[in-house]
Design an enzyme around this catalytic site. Structure first.
Site, short mmCIF file in Angstrom:
data_model
loop_
_atom_site.label_atom_id
_atom_site.label_comp_id
_atom_site.label_asym_id
_atom_site.label_seq_id
_atom_site.Cartn_x
_atom_site.Cartn_y
_atom_site.Cartn_z
N SER A 4 0.84 -1.20 0.00
CA SER A 4 0.00 0.00 0.00
C SER A 4 0.87 1.25 0.00
CB SER A 4 -0.92 0.01 1.22
OG SER A 4 -1.82 -1.06 1.17
N GLU A 5 1.92 1.25 0.83
CA GLU A 5 2.86 2.36 0.87
C GLU A 5 4.26 1.89 1.21
OE1 GLU A 5 -1.12 4.11 1.57
OE2 GLU A 5 0.03 2.92 3.02
N THR A 6 5.23 2.71 0.79
CA THR A 6 6.64 2.54 1.14
C THR A 6 7.15 3.91 1.60
OG1 THR A 6 6.96 0.75 -0.45
CG2 THR A 6 8.93 1.93 0.26
#
Length: 290
Positions: free
Chosen positions: A46-48
């Site tokens: 979903s995110e980094t």
């Protein structure tokens, strides 16, 4: 070739393979914008997050957050996970960290077993969305949307979502339809171009259960969304007269990644402020050569 270390953690959980996974680059100096975006797409989470030196030395770090397609101004589980990682590296001062982000300054408190973040902005509400238009995006009927307390509405404490209450049965059976999302995003433009994150919730005994769908941003469903849970908590408080409230939000159940988000909301001089906290579990660590 340059090597960049990374770690992954499961966020908003106390067990490995639960919660929402996150990749963190604790020292991202030397990475370009394009490389950060490519790495976020490569991890396919979903995110980094990418940690850089702060502009103001009084703060802990500048933190950049990327989803699979774009950089984000603020997000919940990336801040909780990044706070947990940096605290483990000794970066916290008296248990506190301060992150510079596009949406503003994010304060992070690292306690034993839990990391809590304060959303960078007070609650702001935008245009309402038609219940019928929202419903068709996730395979529901307009009657499945509960409008007694509020209609589907754009809400933000740093990152905007359309928040809608639905019945418990509807929440369980919701399935995103990408074509319908594209049609709806063309009609409801408050989220910006080609963007329509929906945060659906239902009241259950002792807690709130939620699901987040954002297929136009590359996330069909998210296991835990702190930047949506916080405006939800603030919105729920705004519906009553209480000065503050506490909310336990359960998410990710249908994905097999149950998550527990512990939120607070409080009325302040500039509006309603919210926090979200939870546990983290380490999973992977390694290096990438570029």
């Amino acid at each position: 070739m340059s090597n960049f270390a990374f770690v992954t953690v499961d966020v908003f959980t106390d067990r490995r393979f639960g919660g929402n996974p996150l990749a963190v680059f604790p020292d991202a100096q030397g990475l370009s914008d394009d490389q950060m975006q490519s790495l976020a797409a490569e991890f396919n989470l979903s995110e980094t997050t990418f940690v850089l030196p702060p502009a103001d030395p009084a703060n802990t770090a500048r933190v950049r957050i990327f989803n699979r397609k774009n950089e984000m101004p603020f997000a919940g589980h990336p801040n909780v996970g990044t706070g947990w990682v940096l605290a483990g590296l000794g970066r916290a001062k008296n248990g506190m960290l301060r992150f510079e982000e596009i949406a503003g300054l994010v304060e992070v408190r690292a306690d034993a077993g839990q990391v809590t973040i304060a959303a960078p902005q007070p609650l702001s509400l935008g245009p309402e969305m038609s219940a019928n238009l929202l419903a068709v995006c996730v395979g529901l009927e307009g009657a499945d949307v509960v409008t007694k307390n509020h209609r589907p509405v754009s809400a933000s404490v740093g990152n905007s979502f359309v928040i809608a209450e639905v019945t418990g049965a509807a929440l369980t059976k919701a399935v995103p339809d990408v074509a319908r999302f594209k049609e709806a995003a063309a009609a409801y433009t408050a989220m910006g171009p080609n963007r329509l994150p929906l945060y659906l919730y239902a009241h259950e005994s002792g807690h709130v259960r939620a699901r987040m769908f954002s297929p136009l941003s590359g996330t069909m469903e998210d296991a835990a969304t702190g930047s949506a849970a916080t405006p939800l908590a603030a919105l729920l408080l705004s519906l009553g007269k209480e000065a503050e409230g506490r909310y336990e939000i359960v998410q990710g159940v249908e994905m097999g990644r149950p998550s527990r988000l512990l939120c607070t909301a409080k009325r302040s001089t500039d509006g309603i402020r919210a926090t979200v906290g939870g546990g983290c579990v380490p999973v992977l660590k390694g290096e990438i050569s570029l």
